[in-house]
Design a protein around this motif. Structure first.
Motif, PDB file in Angstrom:
ATOM      1  N   SER A   8       5.804  27.057   3.790  1.00 54.24           N
ATOM      2  CA  SER A   8       6.940  26.193   3.226  1.00 54.24           C
ATOM      3  C   SER A   8       7.807  25.864   4.757  1.00 54.24           C
ATOM      4  CB  SER A   8       7.833  26.980   2.583  1.00 54.24           C
ATOM      5  OG  SER A   8       8.407  27.921   3.058  1.00 54.24           O
ATOM      6  N   ASN A   9       7.887  26.723   5.770  1.00 49.80           N
ATOM      7  CA  ASN A   9       8.500  26.433   6.915  1.00 49.80           C
ATOM      8  C   ASN A   9       7.954  25.366   7.817  1.00 49.80           C
ATOM      9  OD1 ASN A   9      10.389  28.493   6.646  1.00 49.80           O
ATOM     10  ND2 ASN A   9       9.183  30.143   8.124  1.00 49.80           N
ATOM     11  N   LEU A  11       6.332  22.983   6.440  1.00 53.24           N
ATOM     12  CA  LEU A  11       6.685  21.644   5.422  1.00 53.24           C
ATOM     13  C   LEU A  11       8.067  21.145   5.991  1.00 53.24           C
ATOM     14  CD1 LEU A  11       5.365  20.369   3.086  1.00 53.24           C
ATOM     15  CD2 LEU A  11       7.019  21.211   1.394  1.00 53.24           C
ATOM     16  N   TRP A  12       9.168  22.057   6.042  1.00 50.81           N
ATOM     17  CA  TRP A  12      10.556  21.829   6.391  1.00 50.81           C
ATOM     18  C   TRP A  12      10.588  21.408   7.869  1.00 50.81           C
ATOM     19  CZ3 TRP A  12      13.932  20.675   3.150  1.00 50.81           C
ATOM     20  CH2 TRP A  12      13.963  21.270   2.005  1.00 50.81           C
ATOM     21  N   VAL A  15       9.422  17.928   7.359  1.00 46.63           N
ATOM     22  CA  VAL A  15      10.454  16.852   6.759  1.00 46.63           C
ATOM     23  C   VAL A  15      11.650  16.748   7.849  1.00 46.63           C
ATOM     24  CG1 VAL A  15      12.450  17.053   5.132  1.00 46.63           C
ATOM     25  CG2 VAL A  15      10.224  17.772   4.566  1.00 46.63           C
ATOM     26  N   PHE A  16      11.975  17.767   8.382  1.00 50.06           N
ATOM     27  CA  PHE A  16      13.060  17.813   9.620  1.00 50.06           C
ATOM     28  C   PHE A  16      12.753  16.699  10.725  1.00 50.06           C
ATOM     29  CE2 PHE A  16      14.947  19.034  13.789  1.00 50.06           C
ATOM     30  CZ  PHE A  16      16.067  19.069  13.462  1.00 50.06           C
TER      31      PHE A  16
END
Ligand code: ZN
Length: 124
Positions: A8-9, A11-12, A15-16
């Motif tokens: 999930s990191n 993924l973030w 996204v960032f």
């Protein structure tokens, strides 16, 4: 649990990065000119908005109680082709092409100005 956190990191992070790229593109906007619009104001009030001035040349006749101006827009340029005003300053002013620039016909209280993507905070 740890594995889930890591993915999930990532993924973030993705996204960032995507948001960052969009922000950079938004600031520099190489296509900005194609979105240029113009406004025609009479007596300081909006008379007409020319949504897109990047296309082929078009002509618009602005007739008010003060007089008539023929405004031409297209190819990212705007100019007053003819006017029945006394001083002809607006006709002689020539073409404008950059956001913030404006052609003013004082006798007719007419202003033609180019606005960029941000229309609200452009002053005359
Ligand atoms: Zn004029």
């Amino acid at each position: 649990m740890l594995k889930v956190l890591r993915s999930s990191n990532i993924l973030w992070a993705i996204v960032f990065v995507i948001i960052l790229i969009i922000c950079i593109l938004w600031i520099y906007m190489p296509w900005k000119d194609s979105f240029a619009a113009a406004e025609i104001l009479v007596d300081g009030e909006l008379y007409m908005t020319l949504d897109d001035i990047s296309g082929a040349e078009k002509e618009i006749t602005v007739t008010t109680s003060y007089g008539t101006n023929v405004v031409v827009y297209g190819n990212n340029e705007v100019y007053v082709r003819s006017s029945d005003c006394k001083n002809q300053t607006c006709v002689n002013f020539g073409k404008i092409s950059k956001p913030g620039q404006s052609v003013i016909c004082a006798p007719h209280r007419l202003t033609v100005r180019i606005c960029g993507a941000k229309t609200s905070d452009t002053d005359i």
